[in-house]
Design an enzyme around this catalytic site. Structure first.
Site, mmCIF file in Angstrom:
data_model
loop_
_atom_site.group_PDB
_atom_site.id
_atom_site.type_symbol
_atom_site.label_atom_id
_atom_site.label_comp_id
_atom_site.label_asym_id
_atom_site.label_seq_id
_atom_site.Cartn_x
_atom_site.Cartn_y
_atom_site.Cartn_z
ATOM 1 N N HIS A 70 1.764 -0.749 8.898
ATOM 2 C CA HIS A 70 0.816 -1.572 8.134
ATOM 3 C C HIS A 70 0.876 -2.996 8.662
ATOM 4 C CE1 HIS A 70 0.902 1.514 4.667
ATOM 5 N NE2 HIS A 70 -0.239 1.621 5.346
ATOM 6 N N GLU A 73 2.622 -6.227 6.994
ATOM 7 C CA GLU A 73 4.020 -6.136 6.583
ATOM 8 C C GLU A 73 4.927 -6.648 7.699
ATOM 9 O OE1 GLU A 73 2.558 -2.356 3.877
ATOM 10 O OE2 GLU A 73 4.242 -2.019 5.222
ATOM 11 N N ARG A 128 -4.455 -4.515 6.579
ATOM 12 C CA ARG A 128 -3.466 -3.418 6.430
ATOM 13 C C ARG A 128 -3.705 -2.289 7.427
ATOM 14 N NH1 ARG A 128 -0.708 -0.419 2.115
ATOM 15 N NH2 ARG A 128 -1.273 1.776 2.132
ATOM 16 N N HIS A 198 8.508 -0.387 6.103
ATOM 17 C CA HIS A 198 7.377 -1.024 5.437
ATOM 18 C C HIS A 198 7.902 -2.211 4.633
ATOM 19 C CE1 HIS A 198 4.164 2.294 5.446
ATOM 20 N NE2 HIS A 198 5.184 2.890 5.997
ATOM 21 N N GLU A 272 10.965 0.278 1.981
ATOM 22 C CA GLU A 272 10.111 -0.835 1.556
ATOM 23 C C GLU A 272 11.034 -2.043 1.475
ATOM 24 O OE1 GLU A 272 6.900 -0.920 1.173
ATOM 25 O OE2 GLU A 272 6.489 1.228 1.267
HETATM 26 O O1 LIG Z 1 1.086 2.803 0.252
HETATM 27 C C1 LIG Z 1 1.888 2.983 1.183
HETATM 28 O O2 LIG Z 1 1.577 3.472 2.302
HETATM 29 C C2 LIG Z 1 3.363 2.604 0.967
HETATM 30 C C3 LIG Z 1 3.996 3.666 0.026
HETATM 31 C C4 LIG Z 1 4.090 5.021 0.673
HETATM 32 C C5 LIG Z 1 5.237 5.379 1.389
HETATM 33 C C6 LIG Z 1 5.353 6.626 1.986
HETATM 34 C C7 LIG Z 1 4.306 7.561 1.898
HETATM 35 C C8 LIG Z 1 3.138 7.205 1.209
HETATM 36 C C9 LIG Z 1 3.025 5.943 0.608
HETATM 37 C C10 LIG Z 1 3.422 1.227 0.266
HETATM 38 C C11 LIG Z 1 3.174 0.039 1.230
HETATM 39 O O3 LIG Z 1 4.170 -0.007 2.206
HETATM 40 O O4 LIG Z 1 1.932 0.185 1.899
HETATM 41 C C12 LIG Z 1 3.255 -1.302 0.488
HETATM 42 N N1 LIG Z 1 2.099 -1.617 -0.319
HETATM 43 O O5 LIG Z 1 1.128 -0.886 -0.404
HETATM 44 O O6 LIG Z 1 2.170 -2.699 -0.911
HETATM 45 ZN ZN LIG Z 2 3.248 -0.245 4.109
#
Ligand SMILES: O=C(O)[C@H](Cc1ccccc1)CC(O)(O)C[N+](=O)[O-]
Ligand SMILES: [Zn+2]
Length: 309
Positions: A70, A73, A128, A198, A272
């Protein structure tokens, strides 16, 4: 940027500086590090994987870690750079790192979503997704963490190309996702662990996010995650929550960790990183060093466990 000595590990570097750094650091120690391009991004940037580990004629068991899936991040690519520097500089002195790199290989993809990362430096800090575009759609990019072939687009994702969680037009429609999935499939016989970095929320997630059902290895994955979180907390007291993605953050299909797990990579984790919302994606550069130091402890905990099992 450029030479490993001049590269800053406590600043958020541009793609150009990271690319120059990868070229110089991967030729600095041919016994311990090499680089390979696993494909290009939509806009033609080279997706570069660094392979760390004592050079060996036979294939060694491996860990695969990606950062920067992303774009916004930024602490994530900072950690991958820190990890590479730490691994090379402590090999030979730190007994655990020496053992790890002697017995295993660690594949590091410092920036997964390079086009998006570059775009956050030039146009939109809060971007993102990828930067792909298709005729007929006014909006750009798909969420690479919804584009893996794992319950694809069933929940926690959008089929609207203008959404930040757009799942793409089909699984692996994003060339960046296909390049990484192809690499992991090619190497799945040796890859024992998949770790994807992330931010933010301070969570250590594992499968599943695409369903509420527990993974077959749930209790083991939870045990290792709790040990890794405790190791992380031991340095500065930073508190993480461990658990399956669906119940620990939210249900979301198409994630890279779920896909790797279902491919057979048992130890599959999503970090995270800091913080819990005060700065969010805009984590100050003053927190790069402490964040990376504490996260090294969590990575080494997981790596040591994988090495032994
Ligand atoms: O939405 C996402 O892809 C992650 C959470 C996630 C992590 C693993 C698999 C599916 C979703 C959260 C993030 O890292 O994007 C942070 N955020 O959305 O603020
Ligand atoms: Zn992320």
């Amino acid at each position: 940027g450029g030479s490993p000595r001049a590269h800053s590990y406590t600043k958020y570097n541009t793609w150009s500086d990271i690319q120059n750094w990868m070229n110089s650091i991967s030729s600095s120690n041919p016994n311990l590090i090499s680089k390979q391009v696993i494909g290009n991004t939509y806009e033609g940037r080279p997706m570069t994987v660094l392979k760390l580990g004592k050079a060996s004629s036979s294939a060694k068991p491996a860990i695969f870690m990606d950062c920067g899936i992303h774009a916004r991040e930024w602490i994530s690519p900072a950690f991958c750079q820190w990890f590479v520097k730490e691994a090379l500089s402590t090999y030979g002195s730190d007994s655990q790192m020496t053992s790890l790199l002697n017995q295993m290989d660690v594949f590091v993809l410092p920036v997964f979503n390079i086009d998006g990362y570059a775009y956050t430096h030039t146009n939109n800090r809060m971007w993102r997704k990828t930067r792909s575009s298709r005729s007929g759609s006014s909006c750009v990019g798909a969420d690479p963490n919804r584009n893996f072939d794992a319950g694809w687009c069933t929940l926690g994702a959008s089929s609207n190309p203008c959404s930040d969680t757009f799942c793409g037009y089909s699984p692996e429609s994003e060339i960046e996702v296909k390049n990484v999935a192809d690499f992991i499939r090619r190497n799945k016989s040796v890859i024992k662990a998949y770790i994807t970095m992330h931010s933010y929320s301070q969570l250590l997630l594992f499968p599943y996010s695409y369903k509420y059902g527990l993974a077959a290895d749930h209790s083991e994955l939870l045990k290792v995650a709790q040990g890794a979180s405790a190791a992380l907390q031991s340095l500065y007291g930073t508190r993480y929550t461990s658990g399956p993605g669906a119940t620990t953050i939210y249900p979301a299909a198409g994630g890279s960790d779920d896909w790797a797990y279902d491919l057979g990579v048992k130890y599959s984790y999503t970090f995270e990183l800091r913080d819990t919302g005060r700065y969010g994606f805009l984590l100050p550069e003053s927190q790069i060093k402490p964040t990376c130091e504490e996260t090294m402890l969590a990575f080494k905990y997981i790596a040591a466990y994988v090495q032994k099992n």
